[in-house]
Design an enzyme around this catalytic site. Structure first.
Site, PDB file in Angstrom:
ATOM      1  N   PHE A   1       0.819  -1.221   0.000  1.00  0.00           N
ATOM      2  CA  PHE A   1       0.000   0.000   0.000  1.00  0.00           C
ATOM      3  C   PHE A   1       0.850   1.268   0.000  1.00  0.00           C
ATOM      4  CE2 PHE A   1      -2.464  -3.386   1.989  1.00  0.00           C
ATOM      5  CZ  PHE A   1      -3.636  -3.346   1.243  1.00  0.00           C
TER       6      PHE A   1
ATOM      7  N   ARG B   1       2.921   4.627  -0.895  1.00  0.00           N
ATOM      8  CA  ARG B   1       2.772   5.711  -1.868  1.00  0.00           C
ATOM      9  C   ARG B   1       4.153   6.127  -2.315  1.00  0.00           C
ATOM     10  NH1 ARG B   1      -0.112   9.215   2.512  1.00  0.00           N
ATOM     11  NH2 ARG B   1       1.307   7.883   3.650  1.00  0.00           N
TER      12      ARG B   1
ATOM     13  N   LYS C   1      -6.534  -5.075  -1.835  1.00  0.00           N
ATOM     14  CA  LYS C   1      -5.670  -4.125  -2.544  1.00  0.00           C
ATOM     15  C   LYS C   1      -6.447  -3.373  -3.629  1.00  0.00           C
ATOM     16  CE  LYS C   1      -2.350  -1.898  -4.126  1.00  0.00           C
ATOM     17  NZ  LYS C   1      -1.870  -0.730  -3.392  1.00  0.00           N
TER      18      LYS C   1
ATOM     19  N   PHE D   1      -7.605  12.708   0.235  1.00  0.00           N
ATOM     20  CA  PHE D   1      -7.989  12.329  -1.129  1.00  0.00           C
ATOM     21  C   PHE D   1      -9.233  13.057  -1.617  1.00  0.00           C
ATOM     22  CE2 PHE D   1      -5.056   9.256  -2.863  1.00  0.00           C
ATOM     23  CZ  PHE D   1      -4.184   9.202  -1.796  1.00  0.00           C
ATOM     24  N   LEU D   2      -9.336  14.306  -1.201  1.00  0.00           N
ATOM     25  CA  LEU D   2     -10.407  15.167  -1.712  1.00  0.00           C
ATOM     26  C   LEU D   2      -9.795  16.416  -2.341  1.00  0.00           C
ATOM     27  CD1 LEU D   2     -13.217  14.921   1.030  1.00  0.00           C
ATOM     28  CD2 LEU D   2     -13.168  13.848  -1.226  1.00  0.00           C
TER      29      LEU D   2
ATOM     30  N   GLY E   1      -2.970   9.934 -11.606  1.00  0.00           N
ATOM     31  CA  GLY E   1      -2.157   9.214 -12.574  1.00  0.00           C
ATOM     32  C   GLY E   1      -1.337   8.197 -11.810  1.00  0.00           C
TER      33      GLY E   1
ATOM     34  N   CYS F   1      -0.405   2.943 -10.432  1.00  0.00           N
ATOM     35  CA  CYS F   1      -1.351   2.071  -9.723  1.00  0.00           C
ATOM     36  C   CYS F   1      -2.816   2.372 -10.008  1.00  0.00           C
ATOM     37  CB  CYS F   1      -1.084   2.142  -8.223  1.00  0.00           C
ATOM     38  SG  CYS F   1       0.491   1.390  -7.791  1.00  0.00           S
TER      39      CYS F   1
ATOM     40  N   LYS G   1       3.001  12.827  -9.694  1.00  0.00           N
ATOM     41  CA  LYS G   1       2.820  13.488  -8.399  1.00  0.00           C
ATOM     42  C   LYS G   1       4.206  13.973  -7.961  1.00  0.00           C
ATOM     43  CE  LYS G   1       2.836  10.678  -4.651  1.00  0.00           C
ATOM     44  NZ  LYS G   1       2.382   9.651  -3.704  1.00  0.00           N
TER      45      LYS G   1
ATOM     46  N   ARG H   1       4.637   7.161 -15.177  1.00  0.00           N
ATOM     47  CA  ARG H   1       3.617   6.248 -15.694  1.00  0.00           C
ATOM     48  C   ARG H   1       2.230   6.885 -15.545  1.00  0.00           C
ATOM     49  NH1 ARG H   1       5.753   0.699 -12.908  1.00  0.00           N
ATOM     50  NH2 ARG H   1       6.434   2.169 -11.311  1.00  0.00           N
TER      51      ARG H   1
HETATM   52  P1  NAD Z   1       8.654  -1.464 -11.347  1.00  0.00           P
HETATM   53  O1  NAD Z   1       8.355  -1.509 -12.783  1.00  0.00           O
HETATM   54  O2  NAD Z   1       9.203  -0.220 -10.738  1.00  0.00           O
HETATM   55  O3  NAD Z   1       9.684  -2.630 -10.971  1.00  0.00           O
HETATM   56  C1  NAD Z   1       9.550  -3.940 -11.406  1.00  0.00           C
HETATM   57  C2  NAD Z   1      10.947  -4.549 -11.496  1.00  0.00           C
HETATM   58  O4  NAD Z   1      10.804  -5.954 -11.757  1.00  0.00           O
HETATM   59  C3  NAD Z   1      11.805  -3.993 -12.627  1.00  0.00           C
HETATM   60  O5  NAD Z   1      13.034  -3.528 -12.116  1.00  0.00           O
HETATM   61  C4  NAD Z   1      11.999  -5.182 -13.585  1.00  0.00           C
HETATM   62  O6  NAD Z   1      13.256  -5.192 -14.226  1.00  0.00           O
HETATM   63  C5  NAD Z   1      11.869  -6.350 -12.630  1.00  0.00           C
HETATM   64  N1  NAD Z   1      11.509  -7.626 -13.256  1.00  0.00           N
HETATM   65  C6  NAD Z   1      10.606  -7.858 -14.245  1.00  0.00           C
HETATM   66  N2  NAD Z   1      10.547  -9.173 -14.538  1.00  0.00           N
HETATM   67  C7  NAD Z   1      11.406  -9.791 -13.692  1.00  0.00           C
HETATM   68  C8  NAD Z   1      11.761 -11.149 -13.475  1.00  0.00           C
HETATM   69  N3  NAD Z   1      11.203 -12.141 -14.169  1.00  0.00           N
HETATM   70  N4  NAD Z   1      12.702 -11.423 -12.536  1.00  0.00           N
HETATM   71  C9  NAD Z   1      13.278 -10.444 -11.820  1.00  0.00           C
HETATM   72  N5  NAD Z   1      12.971  -9.134 -11.976  1.00  0.00           N
HETATM   73  C10 NAD Z   1      12.040  -8.822 -12.895  1.00  0.00           C
HETATM   74  O7  NAD Z   1       7.300  -1.887 -10.591  1.00  0.00           O
HETATM   75  P2  NAD Z   1       6.728  -1.327  -9.214  1.00  0.00           P
HETATM   76  O8  NAD Z   1       6.199   0.038  -9.386  1.00  0.00           O
HETATM   77  O9  NAD Z   1       7.708  -1.591  -8.133  1.00  0.00           O
HETATM   78  O10 NAD Z   1       5.469  -2.290  -9.012  1.00  0.00           O
HETATM   79  C11 NAD Z   1       5.612  -3.654  -8.704  1.00  0.00           C
HETATM   80  C12 NAD Z   1       4.264  -4.213  -8.309  1.00  0.00           C
HETATM   81  O11 NAD Z   1       3.810  -3.573  -7.105  1.00  0.00           O
HETATM   82  C13 NAD Z   1       3.155  -3.984  -9.330  1.00  0.00           C
HETATM   83  O12 NAD Z   1       2.285  -5.072  -9.304  1.00  0.00           O
HETATM   84  C14 NAD Z   1       2.447  -2.751  -8.792  1.00  0.00           C
HETATM   85  O13 NAD Z   1       1.100  -2.680  -9.200  1.00  0.00           O
HETATM   86  C15 NAD Z   1       2.541  -2.968  -7.301  1.00  0.00           C
HETATM   87  N6  NAD Z   1       2.508  -1.735  -6.499  1.00  0.00           N
HETATM   88  C16 NAD Z   1       3.210  -0.647  -6.899  1.00  0.00           C
HETATM   89  C17 NAD Z   1       3.202   0.500  -6.112  1.00  0.00           C
HETATM   90  C18 NAD Z   1       3.945   1.733  -6.532  1.00  0.00           C
HETATM   91  O14 NAD Z   1       3.722   2.769  -5.918  1.00  0.00           O
HETATM   92  N7  NAD Z   1       4.793   1.697  -7.535  1.00  0.00           N
HETATM   93  C19 NAD Z   1       2.494   0.503  -4.905  1.00  0.00           C
HETATM   94  C20 NAD Z   1       1.805  -0.646  -4.537  1.00  0.00           C
HETATM   95  C21 NAD Z   1       1.817  -1.765  -5.323  1.00  0.00           C
HETATM   96  C1  UDX Z   2      -1.341   4.980  -4.669  1.00  0.00           C
HETATM   97  C2  UDX Z   2      -1.967   4.566  -3.340  1.00  0.00           C
HETATM   98  O1  UDX Z   2      -2.164   5.736  -2.520  1.00  0.00           O
HETATM   99  C3  UDX Z   2      -1.091   3.576  -2.634  1.00  0.00           C
HETATM  100  O2  UDX Z   2      -1.721   3.129  -1.439  1.00  0.00           O
HETATM  101  C4  UDX Z   2      -0.845   2.399  -3.556  1.00  0.00           C
HETATM  102  O3  UDX Z   2       0.025   1.478  -2.935  1.00  0.00           O
HETATM  103  C5  UDX Z   2      -0.255   2.851  -4.884  1.00  0.00           C
HETATM  104  O4  UDX Z   2      -1.113   3.845  -5.472  1.00  0.00           O
HETATM  105  P1  UDX Z   2       0.620   6.594  -5.434  1.00  0.00           P
HETATM  106  O5  UDX Z   2       0.145   6.277  -6.803  1.00  0.00           O
HETATM  107  O6  UDX Z   2       2.064   6.528  -5.131  1.00  0.00           O
HETATM  108  O7  UDX Z   2      -0.123   5.646  -4.382  1.00  0.00           O
HETATM  109  O8  UDX Z   2       0.174   8.092  -5.099  1.00  0.00           O
HETATM  110  P2  UDX Z   2      -1.059   8.809  -4.401  1.00  0.00           P
HETATM  111  O9  UDX Z   2      -0.521   9.742  -3.406  1.00  0.00           O
HETATM  112  O10 UDX Z   2      -2.094   7.869  -3.953  1.00  0.00           O
HETATM  113  O11 UDX Z   2      -1.627   9.661  -5.622  1.00  0.00           O
HETATM  114  C6  UDX Z   2      -2.129   9.031  -6.783  1.00  0.00           C
HETATM  115  C7  UDX Z   2      -2.617  10.071  -7.766  1.00  0.00           C
HETATM  116  O12 UDX Z   2      -3.791  10.705  -7.273  1.00  0.00           O
HETATM  117  C8  UDX Z   2      -1.610  11.194  -8.032  1.00  0.00           C
HETATM  118  O13 UDX Z   2      -1.628  11.502  -9.403  1.00  0.00           O
HETATM  119  C9  UDX Z   2      -2.152  12.355  -7.220  1.00  0.00           C
HETATM  120  O14 UDX Z   2      -1.804  13.597  -7.758  1.00  0.00           O
HETATM  121  C10 UDX Z   2      -3.649  12.112  -7.329  1.00  0.00           C
HETATM  122  N1  UDX Z   2      -4.429  12.688  -6.206  1.00  0.00           N
HETATM  123  C11 UDX Z   2      -4.233  12.242  -4.935  1.00  0.00           C
HETATM  124  C12 UDX Z   2      -5.408  13.647  -6.483  1.00  0.00           C
HETATM  125  O15 UDX Z   2      -5.590  14.051  -7.640  1.00  0.00           O
HETATM  126  N2  UDX Z   2      -6.150  14.131  -5.439  1.00  0.00           N
HETATM  127  C13 UDX Z   2      -5.989  13.703  -4.157  1.00  0.00           C
HETATM  128  O16 UDX Z   2      -6.718  14.189  -3.282  1.00  0.00           O
HETATM  129  C14 UDX Z   2      -4.992  12.732  -3.894  1.00  0.00           C
END
Ligand code: NAD
Ligand code: UDX
Length: 450
Positions: free
Chosen positions: A156, A158, A208, A253-254, A261, A264, A324, A331
């Protein structure tokens, strides 16, 4: 000290691995990206995440973090293996693309040790049922005698405050058919003192998606209210404040603006809606949340057209490009869609961002990137705040006004005090903060300024 392997050294894998090492565990970060692993070994964090680079260096020095591209090195000795690879939207439908999870699970299965027990923890955000699917992959590819259990542990965090979110999570969710394995994973999180919810695999996976969908719904809700405010002359910032004091509602989140964007919310909502579709349901609320969010990006174009007339040949400056502040992640960033739409209309677009410029230029050919927020304003017919980075909070508006060709600021995040901006001689236009500026107001200022 537990032996932990984290597969995928991205935003989630790096945060999880480095923070677990900081708690005294022995962590191997495993990624197929050789450049990424080489950087980590040198103590260079391959992403922008405040505070995480320092923790990486400390834990490398302490010998608790190791990085490799080799499953054979990372997996056999690990007691816990986290899967934290990406699950982007698939090319052929709105559901999640599980190819990275499949590759990781297969390779990890092949490298499990016979006669040893390993807990495989799914941290990636995955469609409901993926935990069972991963267990099947392990069953197919693990050597005879290897013992394992699969636990879902959705993340979870951010971006921009990932370290804090790891250290002080609101809750930890664990799902498994093997409760003992989930309880063992829980021991990794005890120091956070957060509530730990242990449930079944599918429920954990759904928690999630439902959490992200709910937060995104709040954003689209307030953006819809902002639109109504704008037509009826109310101020959505104060509406959110007034609503937020109600403890049943809360203020988080208001924030109305250009919409959500990131890596996630957009893809997870699409994936959840896709799962519902596949199940024969009609996820109309989820669809509306996505539609409203898409329209918020177009709203900037509508405002620019209304205020500037034809956009052809105009110059627009974008303050902030990442989705953000405090991340380099682009992304699904609203700024990229806004830049593309403007370029299509024949606008010259310049952008500045503290962390995402190089990549933004690659993603949006034609986007000019400049070195300071003031350069963005030079010769522009309008300035648009897209991402509310701290360094944009105290700009010298008199200087900005001198640079601008027309004195127009569109505040896509309602960050500024309208009166302050107006007192520097600019036309201020926010999102849902009172009646829209009549085009005539800009013309009269512009007359003086051009
Ligand atoms: P990311 O793209 O930043 O990182 C993924 C990594 O995995 C990359 O470095 C890539 O090279 C590696 N990879 C891909 N295939 C592989 C393999 N077969 N073996 C080893 N490494 C490999 O992704 P992320 O943003 O860290 O997100 C990962 C997961 O967590 C996603 O499912 C996403 O939805 C979830 N998630 C992301 C966030 C976030 O804020 N980014 C928050 C909560 C959950
Ligand atoms: C989000 C979830 O908060 C997090 O729990 C989850 O694990 C991954 O996705 P993140 O994407 O890193 O986290 O950023 P977050 O702070 O949640 O903001 C997401 C988007 O919403 C941003 O583009 C932000 O600008 C926008 N946002 C957020 C708004 O437009 N208004 C708000 O009030 C809050």
């Amino acid at each position: 000290m537990r032996r932990i392997c984290v597969i995928g050294a991205g935003y989630v894998g790096l945060t999880t691995g480095i923070c677990l090492a900081d708690l005294g565990n022995n962590v191997t970060l495993l990624d197929t990206d050789t450049k990424r692993i080489a950087a980590i070994k040198q103590g260079e964090l391959p992403i922008f995440e405040p505070g995480l680079g320092e923790l990486l260096q400390q834990n490398l020095r302490a010998g608790r973090v190791y990085a490799t591209t080799s499953y054979a090195e990372a997996v056999p000795d690990a007691e816990f293996v986290f899967i934290a690879v990406a699950t982007p939207t698939a090319e052929e439908h709105d559901g999640a693309d599980l190819r990275y999870v499949e590759a990781a699970a297969t390779e990890l299965a092949r490298n499990l040790s016979a006669g040893r027990r390993t807990i495989v923890i799914n941290k990636s955000t995955v469609p409901i049922g993926t935990g069972d699917w991963v267990a099947n992959i392990l069953a197919q590819h693990a050597p005879v005698g290897a013992q394992y259990a699969v636990v879902s542990n959705p993340e979870f965090l951010r971006e921009g405050q990932a370290v804090l979110d790891f250290q002080q999570p609101d809750r930890v969710v664990l799902g498994s058919t093997a409760t003992a394995a989930a309880q063992e994973v829980a021991t990794l999180y005890l120091s956070s003192r957060a509530p730990i919810i242990i449930t079944d695999l599918r429920t954990a996976e759904m928690i999630k998606y439902a959490s992200n969908a709910f937060l995104a719904t709040r954003i689209s809700f307030i953006n819809e209210i902002a639109r109504i405010c704008e037509q009826l002359g109310a101020n959505v910032r104060e509406v959110a404040l007034g609503m937020g004091y109600d403890r049943r509602i809360g203020r988080a989140f208001l924030d109305a603006g250009v919409g959500f964007g990131g890596s996630c919310f957009p893809k997870d909502l699409r994936a959840l809606a896709h799962m519902a579709d596949e199940a024969g349901l009609h996820p109309q609320l989820l669809r509306a949340v996505l539609d409203i969010n898409r329209d918020q990006r177009l709203l900037i174009m509508e405002k620019l057209c209304r205020l500037l007339g034809s956009l052809e040949g105009k110059r627009v400056g974008l303050l902030g490009l990442t989705f953000k502040p405090n991340t380099d992640d682009l992304r699904d960033a609203p700024a990229l869609d806004i830049a593309r739409a403007l370029l299509e209309k024949g606008v010259h677009v310049a952008g500045y961002d503290p962390a995402g410029m190089e990549r933004a230029q690659q993603l949006v050919p034609g986007l000019e990137t400049v070195r300071t927020p003031y350069d963005v304003a030079k010769g522009a017919d309008a300035l648009v705040l897209v991402t509310e980075w701290n360094e944009f909070k105290q700009l010298d508006w008199n200087q900005i006004r001198k640079h601008l060709r027309r004195p127009l600021l569109i505040d896509g995040r309602n960050m500024y005090d309208a009166e302050r901006i107006r007192s520097a001689g600019l036309v201020y236009e926010g999102i849902g903060v009172g009646c829209p500026t009549p085009p005539v107001a800009l013309q009269s200022h512009a007359h003086v300024n051009i």
